[in-house]
Enzyme design. Structure first.
Site, PDB file in Angstrom:
ATOM      1  CE1 TYR A   1      -3.532   2.750   0.868  1.00  0.00           C
ATOM      2  CE2 TYR A   1      -1.925   3.428   2.522  1.00  0.00           C
ATOM      3  CZ  TYR A   1      -3.067   3.678   1.786  1.00  0.00           C
ATOM      4  OH  TYR A   1      -3.744   4.862   1.955  1.00  0.00           O
TER       5      TYR A   1
HETATM    6  N1  NAP Z   1      -8.310   6.829   5.518  1.00  0.00           N
HETATM    7  C1  NAP Z   1      -7.268   7.653   5.537  1.00  0.00           C
HETATM    8  O1  NAP Z   1      -6.834   8.103   6.610  1.00  0.00           O
HETATM    9  C2  NAP Z   1      -6.619   8.062   4.246  1.00  0.00           C
HETATM   10  C3  NAP Z   1      -5.629   9.038   4.301  1.00  0.00           C
HETATM   11  C4  NAP Z   1      -5.020   9.476   3.118  1.00  0.00           C
HETATM   12  C5  NAP Z   1      -5.427   8.930   1.905  1.00  0.00           C
HETATM   13  N2  NAP Z   1      -6.388   7.953   1.885  1.00  0.00           N
HETATM   14  C6  NAP Z   1      -6.779   7.426   0.567  1.00  0.00           C
HETATM   15  O2  NAP Z   1      -8.170   7.643   0.416  1.00  0.00           O
HETATM   16  C7  NAP Z   1      -8.693   6.698  -0.526  1.00  0.00           C
HETATM   17  C8  NAP Z   1      -9.949   6.065   0.033  1.00  0.00           C
HETATM   18  O3  NAP Z   1      -9.583   5.303   1.178  1.00  0.00           O
HETATM   19  P1  NAP Z   1     -10.553   5.075   2.412  1.00  0.00           P
HETATM   20  O4  NAP Z   1      -9.840   5.551   3.607  1.00  0.00           O
HETATM   21  O5  NAP Z   1     -11.911   5.589   2.099  1.00  0.00           O
HETATM   22  O6  NAP Z   1     -10.545   3.481   2.492  1.00  0.00           O
HETATM   23  P2  NAP Z   1     -11.692   2.409   2.355  1.00  0.00           P
HETATM   24  O7  NAP Z   1     -12.891   2.787   3.124  1.00  0.00           O
HETATM   25  O8  NAP Z   1     -11.048   1.088   2.659  1.00  0.00           O
HETATM   26  O9  NAP Z   1     -12.050   2.479   0.789  1.00  0.00           O
HETATM   27  C9  NAP Z   1     -11.269   1.830  -0.183  1.00  0.00           C
HETATM   28  C10 NAP Z   1     -12.216   1.248  -1.211  1.00  0.00           C
HETATM   29  O10 NAP Z   1     -11.425   0.527  -2.195  1.00  0.00           O
HETATM   30  C11 NAP Z   1     -12.136  -0.656  -2.489  1.00  0.00           C
HETATM   31  N3  NAP Z   1     -11.333  -1.729  -3.050  1.00  0.00           N
HETATM   32  C12 NAP Z   1     -10.334  -2.415  -2.457  1.00  0.00           C
HETATM   33  N4  NAP Z   1      -9.951  -3.422  -3.264  1.00  0.00           N
HETATM   34  C13 NAP Z   1     -10.736  -3.345  -4.376  1.00  0.00           C
HETATM   35  C14 NAP Z   1     -10.837  -4.128  -5.543  1.00  0.00           C
HETATM   36  N5  NAP Z   1     -10.082  -5.218  -5.729  1.00  0.00           N
HETATM   37  N6  NAP Z   1     -11.745  -3.772  -6.483  1.00  0.00           N
HETATM   38  C15 NAP Z   1     -12.547  -2.705  -6.292  1.00  0.00           C
HETATM   39  N7  NAP Z   1     -12.514  -1.937  -5.192  1.00  0.00           N
HETATM   40  C16 NAP Z   1     -11.616  -2.276  -4.245  1.00  0.00           C
HETATM   41  C17 NAP Z   1     -12.678  -1.094  -1.132  1.00  0.00           C
HETATM   42  O11 NAP Z   1     -13.675  -2.076  -1.301  1.00  0.00           O
HETATM   43  P3  NAP Z   1     -13.997  -3.103  -0.094  1.00  0.00           P
HETATM   44  O12 NAP Z   1     -14.788  -2.308   0.899  1.00  0.00           O
HETATM   45  O13 NAP Z   1     -14.771  -4.161  -0.771  1.00  0.00           O
HETATM   46  O14 NAP Z   1     -12.671  -3.565   0.441  1.00  0.00           O
HETATM   47  C18 NAP Z   1     -13.212   0.236  -0.614  1.00  0.00           C
HETATM   48  O15 NAP Z   1     -14.488   0.487  -1.131  1.00  0.00           O
HETATM   49  C19 NAP Z   1      -7.551   5.715  -0.792  1.00  0.00           C
HETATM   50  O16 NAP Z   1      -6.941   6.041  -2.013  1.00  0.00           O
HETATM   51  C20 NAP Z   1      -6.585   5.935   0.358  1.00  0.00           C
HETATM   52  O17 NAP Z   1      -5.254   5.659  -0.007  1.00  0.00           O
HETATM   53  C21 NAP Z   1      -6.991   7.513   3.018  1.00  0.00           C
END
Ligand code: NAP
Length: 248
Positions: free
Chosen positions: A164
């Site tokens: 990641y």
């Molecule tokens: N959370 C933080 O603190 C944070 C900080 C900085 C940046 N980000 C970025 O923000 C973005 C969103 O992250 P989030 O925090 O909202 O995480 P999240 O809730 O885990 O969302 C990630 C999404 O990606 C989907 N995904 C994973 N594998 C997949 C696959 N094989 N095919 C299709 N979809 C898939 C997941 O589906 P499933 O639910 O089915 O697994 C989920 O819907 C990411 O790019 C992350 O790097 C997050």
């Protein structure tokens, strides 16, 4: 309250969101729909996509579902998606990359090789293939925006962030490469580093009760809308930092 779609920042736009039923994906998809867009919700869990569809349709323009598992999807699958968007709308105005694969903090030494490859694939290769496939239909928009959500490189450069973390570096590189290639054409690219958000992904690395820094992903949703709107042109080629509509 009814929305005046003509005055809304994404009025008339078609926006594709990956990871749409994730934490930020959900908040951003709702915000894009509220901002007047027709949102194509891409995700791998049909029931969650349907729930999100109904929640959006109850208050905004009904979105469209596109279930797809990016782990097994091929370039042909992305070409088919782009073709369907072209057939239905004749253009695509925005592509928001929210999908990410992170299964928890693990030393590289003990990481399952397949899990490492999966995180890199979902973080970099699959979104590159999707972007490639969508470029022709993005070019049919007068002002198209591709946004990669990225994590804090300082943090994910530390120990245990695995595939990641490595993928986050590559995403920043991808923004730079695509920007150099697209230049000042009608398709622009930018990154968004939203800061820590309380989502399923974050919960795999931090204990909820002690995670005081993280905010509700709704705070970052307006920043997504801004980057996808004409106002986002200011951040062309950059990694914007921000949440709650206050981009830096
Ligand atoms: N959370 C933080 O603190 C944070 C900080 C900085 C940046 N980000 C970025 O923000 C973005 C969103 O992250 P989030 O925090 O909202 O995480 P999240 O809730 O885990 O969302 C990630 C999404 O990606 C989907 N995904 C994973 N594998 C997949 C696959 N094989 N095919 C299709 N979809 C898939 C997941 O589906 P499933 O639910 O089915 O697994 C989920 O819907 C990411 O790019 C992350 O790097 C997050």
């Amino acid at each position: 309250m009814s929305v005046d779609y003509d005055q809304a920042p994404l009025a008339g736009r078609v926006i594709l969101v990956t990871g749409a039923h994730g934490g930020l994906g959900t908040a951003a998809s709702k915000a894009c729909a509220r901002a007047g867009a027709t949102v194509v919700l891409m995700g791998r869990r049909v029931r969650q996509l349907e729930r999100l569809h109904d929640a959006i349709a109850a208050v905004s323009k009904a979105p469209v579902l596109y279930p797809l598992d990016m782990e097994g999807a091929s370039p042909d699958d992305y070409n088919e998606l782009a073709q369907r968007i072209d057939d239905n709308y004749g253009r695509l105005d925005g592509l928001l990359h929210c999908a990410a694969d992170f299964r928890g903090l693990t030393p590289i030494e003990h990481t399952d090789p397949a899990a490492f490859a999966r995180s890199v694939h979902i973080g970099v290769t699959a979104p590159t293939w999707l972007t490639q496939a969508c470029l022709p239909v993005l070019r049919k928009s007068k002002d198209a925006s591709v946004v990669f959500v990225v994590d804090d490189l300082t943090r994910v450069s530390g120990a245990y962030w695995g595939g990641y973390g490595v993928a986050q570096h590559a995403r920043v590189g991808l923004v730079s490469t695509l920007h150099a290639e697209l230049g000042k054409t009608s398709v622009r690219v930018a990154g968004l580093q939203p800061g820590p958000m309380r989502t399923g992904l974050r919960a795999k690395a931090f204990v909820d009760d002690m995670d005081r820094d993280a905010r509700d992903p709704a705070f970052a949703a307006d920043a997504c809308v801004e980057l996808l709107s004409p106002a986002g042109a200011e951040y062309r080629g950059e990694i914007a930092q921000g949440a709650s509509g206050s981009l830096e």
